[in-house]
Design an enzyme around this catalytic site. Structure first.
Site, PDB file in Angstrom:
ATOM      1  CE1 TYR A  22       4.493 -11.815 -33.202  1.00 30.84           C
ATOM      2  CE2 TYR A  22       3.015  -9.965 -33.572  1.00 30.84           C
ATOM      3  CZ  TYR A  22       3.500 -10.967 -32.755  1.00 30.84           C
ATOM      4  OH  TYR A  22       2.992 -11.112 -31.479  1.00 30.84           O
TER       5      TYR A  22
ATOM      6  CE  LYS B 178       7.500 -10.062 -31.254  1.00 29.42           C
ATOM      7  NZ  LYS B 178       6.532 -11.088 -30.810  1.00 29.42           N
TER       8      LYS B 178
ATOM      9  CB  THR C 108       5.980 -15.574 -31.403  1.00 30.99           C
ATOM     10  OG1 THR C 108       6.658 -14.308 -31.389  1.00 30.99           O
ATOM     11  CG2 THR C 108       5.354 -15.788 -30.035  1.00 30.99           C
TER      12      THR C 108
ATOM     13  CB  ILE D  14      10.575  -9.183 -29.464  1.00 28.88           C
ATOM     14  CG1 ILE D  14      11.612  -8.583 -30.410  1.00 28.88           C
ATOM     15  CG2 ILE D  14       9.435  -8.201 -29.231  1.00 28.88           C
ATOM     16  CD1 ILE D  14      11.088  -8.387 -31.834  1.00 28.88           C
TER      17      ILE D  14
ATOM     18  CB  SER E 116       4.518  -9.397 -23.179  1.00 34.20           C
ATOM     19  OG  SER E 116       4.520 -10.755 -22.786  1.00 34.20           O
TER      20      SER E 116
END
Length: 291
Positions: free
Chosen positions: A133, A161, A163, A202, A204
């Site tokens: 992550y 992931k 981000t 992925i 929110s």
């Protein structure tokens, strides 16, 4: 086929305890209405870093019990306490989670060798696969192309992931590791991430906006870039409104407009105000209400 995951939120009661019924409602909405491909459990959106160890266990249990085998599940077990991370990795593996993930260790300016040891330790004693992550905007940790390569030397570390707004690095990672799983983590940059070959996303806002995001992915795959751009613009209008209204409590307030009991955020995160509630109603009416 590219997969879309909602970063699962956790419903809390006013006293900071977990609202199990509300958490289950959000899981069911994501599965039954949003039709997501998976859930990312225990991440930033789930307020993991505001939780006690016991609350983390509780959420992991709730999610897999409610989701069962309906969707893919990824459990985020990263923690500043390596022993907790290792314990949770085994805990969720024993529960049946098919994948684990761990945020890069933060706050103390760890060296890369320490970060590498952290990841290797987490997966050492579990029969599971880990997704790094990487979220530099919150951790302050930016991994380089060569550092990702070193981490991928461990066969149990299967992807990222991602981000990170550094899309030059994303292109370099995708090009160098075509067989590794890369999931985009910035909802507002889904379209350029798709153009660089990510395997899915992925996020929110997919808790509310999964249908639009999936339509964008389908449009991109079909070569209809104009449609994909319009859908990204529409999504970004929604995202901008959520950010302006305080995104984490607003996601839950908009969920309530959809008839889902999402509880509240856990302090010290903001609690609902009359202005925030009014803003969430407007977001629902402007961007999500169906005729």
């Amino acid at each position: 086929m590219k997969k879309l995951y909602s970063a699962l939120m956790t419903a809390f009661n006013d006293d900071g305890s977990i609202n199990e019924a509300g958490t289950r409602e959000m899981i069911r909405y994501n599965i039954d209405v949003n039709k997501v491909d998976g859930l990312y459990v225990g991440g930033s959106t789930g307020e993991n870093f505001n939780m006690s160890h016991e609350q983390k266990e509780q959420v992991f249990k709730i999610a897999i019990d409610e989701a069962k085998n309906d969707v893919d599940l990824i459990a985020q077990v990263g923690s500043l306490d390596l022993n907790e991370s290792k314990y949770l990795a085994k805990f969720v593996t024993d529960l049946g989670y098919p994948h684990i993930s761990a945020v890069t260790p933060f706050y103390y300016n760890y060296t890369f060798e320490q970060i590498k040891d952290y990841y290797n330790e987490i997966v050492k004693d579990v029969d599971n696969e880990l997704i790094i992550y990487s979220i530099p905007v919150l951790t302050g940790v930016s991994l380089s192309l060569d550092q990702f390569a070193e981490l991928f030397e461990n066969p149990k570390i299967i992807g990222i992931k991602y981000t990170n707004a550094d899309f030059f690095l994303l292109e370099r990672v995708r090009n160098r590791f075509p067989d590794k799983l890369i999931l985009s983590g910035f909802d507002e940059m889904l379209l350029p991430a798709l153009a660089l070959g990510v395997d899915g996303a992925i996020g929110s806002t997919y808790n509310l906006n999964a249908k639009r995001a999936k339509a964008e992915m389908n449009a991109f795959d079909a070569g209809d870039i104009d449609k994909a751009r319009q859908l990204q613009k529409d999504s970004n209008d929604l995202i901008s409104a959520l950010i302006a209204n305080d995104i984490y409590p607003s996601l839950k307030l908009v969920f309530k407009e959809l008839g889902v009991n999402a509880g509240v955020t856990k302090k010290p995160m903001a609690q609902p105000t009359s202005e925030m509630i009014a803003g969430a109603k407007k977001i629902y009416n402007d961007y999500l209400k169906e005729d």
